[in-house]
Scaffold this motif. Structure first.
Motif, PDB file in Angstrom:
ATOM      1  N   THR A 173       0.853  -1.179   0.000  1.00 26.98           N
ATOM      2  CA  THR A 173       0.000   0.000   0.000  1.00 26.98           C
ATOM      3  C   THR A 173       0.889   1.229   0.000  1.00 26.98           C
ATOM      4  OG1 THR A 173      -1.918   1.063   1.030  1.00 26.98           O
ATOM      5  CG2 THR A 173      -0.233   0.209   2.520  1.00 26.98           C
ATOM      6  N   MET A 174       0.368   2.312  -0.507  1.00 30.25           N
ATOM      7  CA  MET A 174       1.122   3.567  -0.589  1.00 30.25           C
ATOM      8  C   MET A 174       0.317   4.717  -0.005  1.00 30.25           C
ATOM      9  SD  MET A 174       4.112   3.177  -2.074  1.00 30.25           S
ATOM     10  CE  MET A 174       4.481   4.907  -2.299  1.00 30.25           C
ATOM     11  N   THR A 175       1.031   5.633   0.594  1.00 29.27           N
ATOM     12  CA  THR A 175       0.464   6.906   1.030  1.00 29.27           C
ATOM     13  C   THR A 175       1.331   7.996   0.418  1.00 29.27           C
ATOM     14  OG1 THR A 175      -0.208   5.910   3.123  1.00 29.27           O
ATOM     15  CG2 THR A 175      -0.164   8.317   3.020  1.00 29.27           C
ATOM     16  N   TYR A 176       0.702   8.931  -0.300  1.00 28.55           N
ATOM     17  CA  TYR A 176       1.432   9.992  -0.985  1.00 28.55           C
ATOM     18  C   TYR A 176       1.188  11.323  -0.288  1.00 28.55           C
ATOM     19  CZ  TYR A 176       1.282   6.391  -4.583  1.00 28.55           C
ATOM     20  OH  TYR A 176       1.368   5.210  -5.260  1.00 28.55           O
ATOM     21  N   LYS A 177       2.240  12.057  -0.049  1.00 31.16           N
ATOM     22  CA  LYS A 177       2.123  13.372   0.595  1.00 31.16           C
ATOM     23  C   LYS A 177       2.490  14.487  -0.388  1.00 31.16           C
ATOM     24  CE  LYS A 177       1.952  16.078   4.302  1.00 31.16           C
ATOM     25  NZ  LYS A 177       0.791  16.321   5.087  1.00 31.16           N
ATOM     26  N   ARG A 178       3.628  14.320  -1.072  1.00 32.20           N
ATOM     27  CA  ARG A 178       4.097  15.312  -2.037  1.00 32.20           C
ATOM     28  C   ARG A 178       4.536  14.594  -3.308  1.00 32.20           C
ATOM     29  NH1 ARG A 178       5.835  16.812   2.809  1.00 32.20           N
ATOM     30  NH2 ARG A 178       5.252  18.866   3.534  1.00 32.20           N
ATOM     31  N   SER A 179       4.341  15.241  -4.440  1.00 31.98           N
ATOM     32  CA  SER A 179       4.750  14.651  -5.712  1.00 31.98           C
ATOM     33  C   SER A 179       6.259  14.722  -5.887  1.00 31.98           C
ATOM     34  CB  SER A 179       4.093  15.398  -6.875  1.00 31.98           C
ATOM     35  OG  SER A 179       2.704  15.219  -6.861  1.00 31.98           O
ATOM     36  N   LEU A 180       6.788  13.693  -6.508  1.00 26.54           N
ATOM     37  CA  LEU A 180       8.170  13.735  -6.959  1.00 26.54           C
ATOM     38  C   LEU A 180       8.172  14.368  -8.343  1.00 26.54           C
ATOM     39  CD1 LEU A 180       9.358  10.139  -5.956  1.00 26.54           C
ATOM     40  CD2 LEU A 180       9.756  12.287  -4.739  1.00 26.54           C
ATOM     41  N   GLN A 181       9.155  15.203  -8.608  1.00 32.12           N
ATOM     42  CA  GLN A 181       9.225  15.935  -9.871  1.00 32.12           C
ATOM     43  C   GLN A 181      10.408  15.461 -10.706  1.00 32.12           C
ATOM     44  OE1 GLN A 181       6.757  18.130 -10.570  1.00 32.12           O
ATOM     45  NE2 GLN A 181       5.869  17.651  -8.587  1.00 32.12           N
ATOM     46  N   LEU A 182      10.361  15.770 -11.992  1.00 31.68           N
ATOM     47  CA  LEU A 182      11.415  15.401 -12.923  1.00 31.68           C
ATOM     48  C   LEU A 182      12.782  15.827 -12.397  1.00 31.68           C
ATOM     49  CD1 LEU A 182      12.091  14.146 -15.667  1.00 31.68           C
ATOM     50  CD2 LEU A 182      11.789  16.423 -16.674  1.00 31.68           C
ATOM     51  N   PHE A 183      13.714  14.890 -12.421  1.00 29.53           N
ATOM     52  CA  PHE A 183      15.112  15.045 -12.010  1.00 29.53           C
ATOM     53  C   PHE A 183      15.313  15.225 -10.506  1.00 29.53           C
ATOM     54  CE2 PHE A 183      15.169  16.748 -16.479  1.00 29.53           C
ATOM     55  CZ  PHE A 183      15.656  15.586 -17.043  1.00 29.53           C
ATOM     56  N   ASP A 184      14.263  15.075  -9.720  1.00 26.07           N
ATOM     57  CA  ASP A 184      14.441  15.094  -8.264  1.00 26.07           C
ATOM     58  C   ASP A 184      15.429  14.002  -7.864  1.00 26.07           C
ATOM     59  OD1 ASP A 184      12.810  17.173  -7.436  1.00 26.07           O
ATOM     60  OD2 ASP A 184      11.132  15.883  -6.836  1.00 26.07           O
ATOM     61  N   ARG A 185      16.269  14.317  -6.894  1.00 23.71           N
ATOM     62  CA  ARG A 185      17.123  13.320  -6.253  1.00 23.71           C
ATOM     63  C   ARG A 185      16.298  12.774  -5.092  1.00 23.71           C
ATOM     64  NH1 ARG A 185      21.160  13.019  -2.114  1.00 23.71           N
ATOM     65  NH2 ARG A 185      22.891  11.711  -2.769  1.00 23.71           N
ATOM     66  N   VAL A 186      16.041  11.488  -5.114  1.00 24.97           N
ATOM     67  CA  VAL A 186      15.140  10.850  -4.158  1.00 24.97           C
ATOM     68  C   VAL A 186      15.926   9.898  -3.267  1.00 24.97           C
ATOM     69  CG1 VAL A 186      13.109   9.371  -3.920  1.00 24.97           C
ATOM     70  CG2 VAL A 186      13.269  10.959  -5.839  1.00 24.97           C
ATOM     71  N   THR A 187      15.691   9.981  -1.980  1.00 25.24           N
ATOM     72  CA  THR A 187      16.244   8.999  -1.057  1.00 25.24           C
ATOM     73  C   THR A 187      15.109   8.077  -0.638  1.00 25.24           C
ATOM     74  OG1 THR A 187      17.909  10.547  -0.251  1.00 25.24           O
ATOM     75  CG2 THR A 187      17.431   8.649   1.148  1.00 25.24           C
ATOM     76  N   LEU A 188      15.314   6.792  -0.866  1.00 21.72           N
ATOM     77  CA  LEU A 188      14.339   5.764  -0.501  1.00 21.72           C
ATOM     78  C   LEU A 188      14.943   4.962   0.650  1.00 21.72           C
ATOM     79  CD1 LEU A 188      11.802   4.053  -0.910  1.00 21.72           C
ATOM     80  CD2 LEU A 188      13.003   2.864  -2.754  1.00 21.72           C
ATOM     81  N   THR A 189      14.287   5.017   1.788  1.00 27.37           N
ATOM     82  CA  THR A 189      14.762   4.305   2.979  1.00 27.37           C
ATOM     83  C   THR A 189      13.890   3.084   3.207  1.00 27.37           C
ATOM     84  OG1 THR A 189      15.527   6.388   3.922  1.00 27.37           O
ATOM     85  CG2 THR A 189      15.282   4.528   5.440  1.00 27.37           C
ATOM     86  N   THR A 190      14.523   1.929   3.255  1.00 25.82           N
ATOM     87  CA  THR A 190      13.831   0.649   3.415  1.00 25.82           C
ATOM     88  C   THR A 190      14.229   0.044   4.751  1.00 25.82           C
ATOM     89  OG1 THR A 190      13.917   0.278   1.022  1.00 25.82           O
ATOM     90  CG2 THR A 190      13.515  -1.661   2.414  1.00 25.82           C
ATOM     91  N   ARG A 191      13.227  -0.423   5.493  1.00 21.87           N
ATOM     92  CA  ARG A 191      13.547  -1.105   6.753  1.00 21.87           C
ATOM     93  C   ARG A 191      12.496  -2.154   7.066  1.00 21.87           C
ATOM     94  NH1 ARG A 191      11.479   1.452  11.932  1.00 21.87           N
ATOM     95  NH2 ARG A 191       9.735   2.733  11.255  1.00 21.87           N
ATOM     96  N   THR A 192      12.960  -3.184   7.772  1.00 18.57           N
ATOM     97  CA  THR A 192      12.049  -4.227   8.243  1.00 18.57           C
ATOM     98  C   THR A 192      11.403  -3.755   9.533  1.00 18.57           C
ATOM     99  OG1 THR A 192      13.318  -6.017   7.243  1.00 18.57           O
ATOM    100  CG2 THR A 192      11.910  -6.604   9.100  1.00 18.57           C
ATOM    101  N   LEU A 193      10.077  -3.830   9.577  1.00 24.07           N
ATOM    102  CA  LEU A 193       9.336  -3.432  10.775  1.00 24.07           C
ATOM    103  C   LEU A 193       9.095  -4.622  11.702  1.00 24.07           C
ATOM    104  CD1 LEU A 193       6.657  -1.123   9.142  1.00 24.07           C
ATOM    105  CD2 LEU A 193       8.732  -0.428  10.352  1.00 24.07           C
ATOM    106  N   GLY A 194       8.964  -5.809  11.119  1.00 22.95           N
ATOM    107  CA  GLY A 194       8.689  -7.003  11.916  1.00 22.95           C
ATOM    108  C   GLY A 194       8.198  -8.132  11.026  1.00 22.95           C
ATOM    109  N   TRP A 195       7.722  -9.185  11.637  1.00 23.85           N
ATOM    110  CA  TRP A 195       7.254 -10.357  10.914  1.00 23.85           C
ATOM    111  C   TRP A 195       6.268 -11.119  11.789  1.00 23.85           C
ATOM    112  CZ3 TRP A 195      12.150  -9.375  12.585  1.00 23.85           C
ATOM    113  CH2 TRP A 195      12.624 -10.134  13.663  1.00 23.85           C
ATOM    114  N   ASP A 196       5.510 -11.981  11.136  1.00 22.18           N
ATOM    115  CA  ASP A 196       4.637 -12.904  11.854  1.00 22.18           C
ATOM    116  C   ASP A 196       4.809 -14.279  11.213  1.00 22.18           C
ATOM    117  OD1 ASP A 196       2.988 -12.942   9.553  1.00 22.18           O
ATOM    118  OD2 ASP A 196       1.579 -11.497  10.381  1.00 22.18           O
ATOM    119  N   GLU A 197       3.888 -15.186  11.412  1.00 30.17           N
ATOM    120  CA  GLU A 197       4.026 -16.543  10.884  1.00 30.17           C
ATOM    121  C   GLU A 197       3.822 -16.616   9.376  1.00 30.17           C
ATOM    122  OE1 GLU A 197       2.353 -15.711  13.567  1.00 30.17           O
ATOM    123  OE2 GLU A 197       3.114 -16.932  15.209  1.00 30.17           O
TER     124      GLU A 197
END
Length: 180
Positions: free
Chosen positions: A83-107
């Protein structure tokens, strides 16, 4: 097409493992918005966010040394839900930092958060419920994946944030008691 090539490179020729990177540590990927990412309204198409997230997850696996470990077992990751939640648009040639992390797990699944920032501002947040499959398509228990990849990870999952747990129940990826 650019993102598909970027994903192929990130997966087939992954970046080097970060020696101090743990499974629960955030992993960052720096991207640039290309013309092919834009829709007819000249902002990043929602599908491009998902492709960028694929690249970020591949880099996350590379950072923790996951590719070789998974390959030796014949396991591979798939997305069960996102799922995604969008707050602000990314624009052409923007330098984007994407941070990925594990929140947890279940069975059933491992839960990841992926956050987009550009121009020092929060732009979007993606949640991913991921599964791991074996060569024959059978599901691999998340606890087995954590044991394989999480040198520093606790045996038990950290508690999921309330919004993530609610989302997981709403899209029916969360572990459920079969008697319920």
């Amino acid at each position: 097409m650019t993102r598909m090539l970027q994903l192929a490179r990130a997966s087939l020729l992954p970046r080097r493992r970060k020696p101090d990177q743990g499974m629960l540590d955030p992993s960052t990927t720096v991207l640039r918005v290309h013309p092919g990412d834009l829709d007819m309204y000249l902002h990043v198409n929602n599908g491009s966010y998902l492709q960028m997230m694929d690249v970020g997850r591949s880099n996350y696996l590379a950072d923790i040394g996951g590719f070789d470990r998974l390959r030796t077992r014949g396991w591979y990751p798939v997305v069960a839900a996102s799922t995604m939640t969008y707050k602000r648009s990314l624009q052409l040639f923007d330098r984007v930092t994407l941070t990925t992390r594990t929140l947890g797990w279940d069975e059933r699944v491992v839960y990841l958060e992926q956050v987009f920032t550009a121009r020092d501002r929060f732009c979007a947040r993606g949640l991913v419920a991921g599964r791991f499959l074996g060569k024959d398509g059978t599901r691999v228990a998340p606890s087995d994946v954590v044991a394989l990849l999480g040198d520093d990870a606790p045996a038990d999952s950290p508690e999921l944030p309330d919004d993530v747990a609610a989302w997981a129940r709403a899209v029916d990826v969360a572990h459920r008691d079969v008697r319920a």
